[in-house]
Write an enzyme that holds these catalytic residues in place. Structure first.
Site, PDB file in Angstrom:
ATOM      1  N   LYS A   1      40.672  19.394 -26.919  1.00 24.05           N
ATOM      2  CA  LYS A   1      39.439  19.954 -26.317  1.00 24.05           C
ATOM      3  C   LYS A   1      39.146  21.247 -26.163  1.00 24.05           C
ATOM      4  CE  LYS A   1      39.056  15.759 -23.494  1.00 24.05           C
ATOM      5  NZ  LYS A   1      38.491  15.016 -24.365  1.00 24.05           N
ATOM      6  N   CYS A   2      39.198  21.681 -27.664  1.00 24.33           N
ATOM      7  CA  CYS A   2      39.199  23.297 -27.802  1.00 24.33           C
ATOM      8  C   CYS A   2      38.006  23.601 -28.834  1.00 24.33           C
ATOM      9  CB  CYS A   2      40.582  23.755 -28.589  1.00 24.33           C
ATOM     10  SG  CYS A   2      40.398  25.431 -28.872  1.00 24.33           S
TER      11      CYS A   2
END
Length: 183
Positions: A35-36
């Site tokens: 989730k970057c």
């Protein structure tokens, strides 16, 4: 002299894996997150793996939740996300810590071998990272700690760490060095 072959890591199901299994291969070790802002690098990494795997190259993926809690979920859910979203085929291991007292011994070793390489300031996220890290620690560049997700360590066929790439480095620069080591 120590090499990465002196280390045993945990596969995503908790089993022991000796890095000796990867002897005589060129290896890219990456701490990742799902989730970057750098998560789309999975696509480039898979393409790199597909282009060079048959020549003796592999990528070892170590999810890490230490940077902005950007690798939530179980080891299996992370693996499924990467397979379904990016079609990754390279080995993925158990989630690790890469900094601090509880850092995985492999990552302590990697950081001892190659400190912070500096951000490629041409990357659009580099200035954001630099500002954020400078606010937290004006001397962050002096520490060998891993600064963010998708930091990469390049290992030669003898198990030695030959380069470190920060997440802002282009895949083209990394691939050129991989090709040189595969010769």
């Amino acid at each position: 002299m120590r090499t990465i072959y002196d280390f045993t890591v945990k596969d995503r199901k908790g089993g022991n894996v000796s890095l000796k299994e990867y002897a005589n291969e060129v290896i890219l070790i990456v701490n990742t997150a799902t989730k970057c802002g750098f998560t789309p690098q999975y696509e480039e990494l898979e393409q790199l793996y597909e282009r060079h795997h048959s020549q003796g190259f592999t990528i070892l993926d170590f999810p890490c939740n230490q940077f902005g809690q950007q690798a939530p979920g179980t080891d299996e859910s992370i693996h499924n996300f990467c397979k379904l979203t990016y079609g990754t085929e390279f080995p993925r291991f158990k989630k690790v810590k890469v900094n601090g007292d509880n850092a995985d011994p492999l990552f302590k070793y990697l950081k001892e071998q190659k400190g912070f390489a500096g951000f490629n300031m041409e990357h659009p996220i580099a200035h954001i990272l630099d500002d954020m890290l400078t606010q937290a620690d004006p001397n962050y560049k002096d520490s060998p700690d891993i600064k963010w997700n998708f930091t990469k360590f390049l290992i030669n066929k003898s198990g030695m760490v030959v380069a470190r790439f920060e997440p802002t480095e282009s895949i083209e620069v990394i691939e050129k060095q991989i090709i040189d080591l595969l010769k």
